[in-house]
Design a protein around this motif. Structure first.
Motif, mmCIF file in Angstrom:
data_model
loop_
_atom_site.group_PDB
_atom_site.id
_atom_site.type_symbol
_atom_site.label_atom_id
_atom_site.label_comp_id
_atom_site.label_asym_id
_atom_site.label_seq_id
_atom_site.Cartn_x
_atom_site.Cartn_y
_atom_site.Cartn_z
ATOM 1 N N ASN A 70 0.976 -1.258 -0.007
ATOM 2 C CA ASN A 70 0.025 0.024 0.110
ATOM 3 C C ASN A 70 0.877 1.345 0.153
ATOM 4 O OD1 ASN A 70 -1.869 2.007 0.300
ATOM 5 N ND2 ASN A 70 -2.889 1.175 2.237
ATOM 6 N N LEU A 71 0.920 2.011 -1.040
ATOM 7 C CA LEU A 71 1.587 3.120 -1.181
ATOM 8 C C LEU A 71 1.141 4.440 -0.695
ATOM 9 C CD1 LEU A 71 2.759 2.844 -4.774
ATOM 10 C CD2 LEU A 71 3.856 2.117 -2.690
ATOM 11 N N SER A 72 0.068 4.257 0.010
ATOM 12 C CA SER A 72 -0.481 5.265 0.657
ATOM 13 C C SER A 72 0.105 6.217 1.725
ATOM 14 C CB SER A 72 -2.094 5.171 1.131
ATOM 15 O OG SER A 72 -1.798 4.243 2.365
ATOM 16 N N SER A 73 0.951 5.356 2.349
ATOM 17 C CA SER A 73 1.870 6.117 3.365
ATOM 18 C C SER A 73 3.113 7.048 2.756
ATOM 19 C CB SER A 73 2.570 4.864 4.191
ATOM 20 O OG SER A 73 3.391 4.241 3.209
ATOM 21 N N LEU A 74 3.173 6.993 1.472
ATOM 22 C CA LEU A 74 4.152 7.741 0.741
ATOM 23 C C LEU A 74 3.491 8.958 0.219
ATOM 24 C CD1 LEU A 74 5.918 5.087 -1.251
ATOM 25 C CD2 LEU A 74 6.772 6.039 0.956
ATOM 26 N N ALA A 75 2.324 9.113 0.194
ATOM 27 C CA ALA A 75 1.603 10.407 -0.064
ATOM 28 C C ALA A 75 2.141 11.739 0.419
ATOM 29 C CB ALA A 75 0.055 10.369 0.213
ATOM 30 N N PRO A 76 2.580 11.959 1.464
ATOM 31 C CA PRO A 76 2.974 13.058 2.070
ATOM 32 C C PRO A 76 4.304 13.672 1.127
ATOM 33 C CG PRO A 76 2.417 11.841 3.937
ATOM 34 C CD PRO A 76 2.272 10.726 2.714
ATOM 35 N N PHE A 77 5.047 12.455 0.998
ATOM 36 C CA PHE A 77 6.400 12.753 0.330
ATOM 37 C C PHE A 77 6.121 13.237 -1.156
ATOM 38 C CE2 PHE A 77 7.047 9.953 3.793
ATOM 39 C CZ PHE A 77 8.183 10.450 4.640
ATOM 40 N N SER A 78 5.085 12.927 -1.792
ATOM 41 C CA SER A 78 4.853 13.419 -2.845
ATOM 42 C C SER A 78 4.755 15.151 -3.010
ATOM 43 C CB SER A 78 3.302 13.065 -3.405
ATOM 44 O OG SER A 78 3.066 13.689 -4.746
ATOM 45 N N LEU A 79 4.202 15.742 -1.727
ATOM 46 C CA LEU A 79 4.305 16.939 -1.755
ATOM 47 C C LEU A 79 5.785 17.843 -1.482
ATOM 48 C CD1 LEU A 79 2.643 19.734 -1.361
ATOM 49 C CD2 LEU A 79 2.407 19.188 1.059
ATOM 50 N N VAL A 80 6.411 16.959 -0.807
ATOM 51 C CA VAL A 80 7.591 17.150 -0.508
ATOM 52 C C VAL A 80 8.520 17.364 -1.830
ATOM 53 C CG1 VAL A 80 9.903 16.760 0.410
ATOM 54 C CG2 VAL A 80 7.957 16.540 1.700
ATOM 55 N N GLY A 81 8.149 16.303 -2.618
ATOM 56 C CA GLY A 81 8.755 16.314 -4.017
ATOM 57 C C GLY A 81 8.635 17.426 -4.935
ATOM 58 N N ILE A 82 7.296 17.956 -5.063
ATOM 59 C CA ILE A 82 6.575 18.997 -5.787
ATOM 60 C C ILE A 82 7.382 20.101 -5.177
ATOM 61 C CG2 ILE A 82 4.655 20.396 -6.154
ATOM 62 C CD1 ILE A 82 2.928 17.767 -6.302
#
Length: 127
Positions: A70-82
């Motif tokens: 489940n990749l939902s735990s990585l969702a906050p890091f998407s914002l960090v990448g942006i």
């Protein structure tokens, strides 16, 4: 895929996804293996060669991420990448506006090793 193209070729989309993911992880690993030894040496003073760095990063970072169901735990890091991409774009724009890398008298132009400095119009494919 099976309903529109046929069940005989239903393996093709899965194989394509597997190849894209494999190539992405390989490229990511190559970039990390090339950059991490320099970053480690600059920040901690630890000097590691490329191969041990690659093996360590693969075993401790990349493999566990690849095994997540489940990749939902990585969702906050998407914002960090942006935000990181936006920061990089702003810094590049500021440096361009300042002329920091313009040749021959830019602020950082003389710090670039001569063999890595661009040679626009003097050498290249069409010269």
């Amino acid at each position: 895929w099976s309903a529109t193209v046929g069940p005989g070729t239903s393996w093709m989309p899965a194989a394509a996804c597997l190849m894209v993911t494999t190539c992405s992880v390989l490229c990511y690993s190559m970039v990390l293996a090339d950059t991490m030894p320099s970053i480690l040496k600059a920040t901690t003073g630890i000097a590691l060669a490329r191969t041990p760095t690659l093996l360590t990063l693969t075993a401790t970072v990349i493999l566990p991420l690849c095994l997540l169901r489940n990749l939902s735990s990585l969702a906050p890091f998407s914002l960090v990448g942006i935000l990181g991409m936006l920061y990089t774009a702003v810094v590049m724009a500021v440096r361009w506006q300042q002329g920091a890398y313009s040749l021959p008298n830019g602020l950082f132009a003389n710090e670039i090793v001569k063999s890595y400095q661009p040679a626009f119009g003097t050498t290249g494919m069409w010269q």
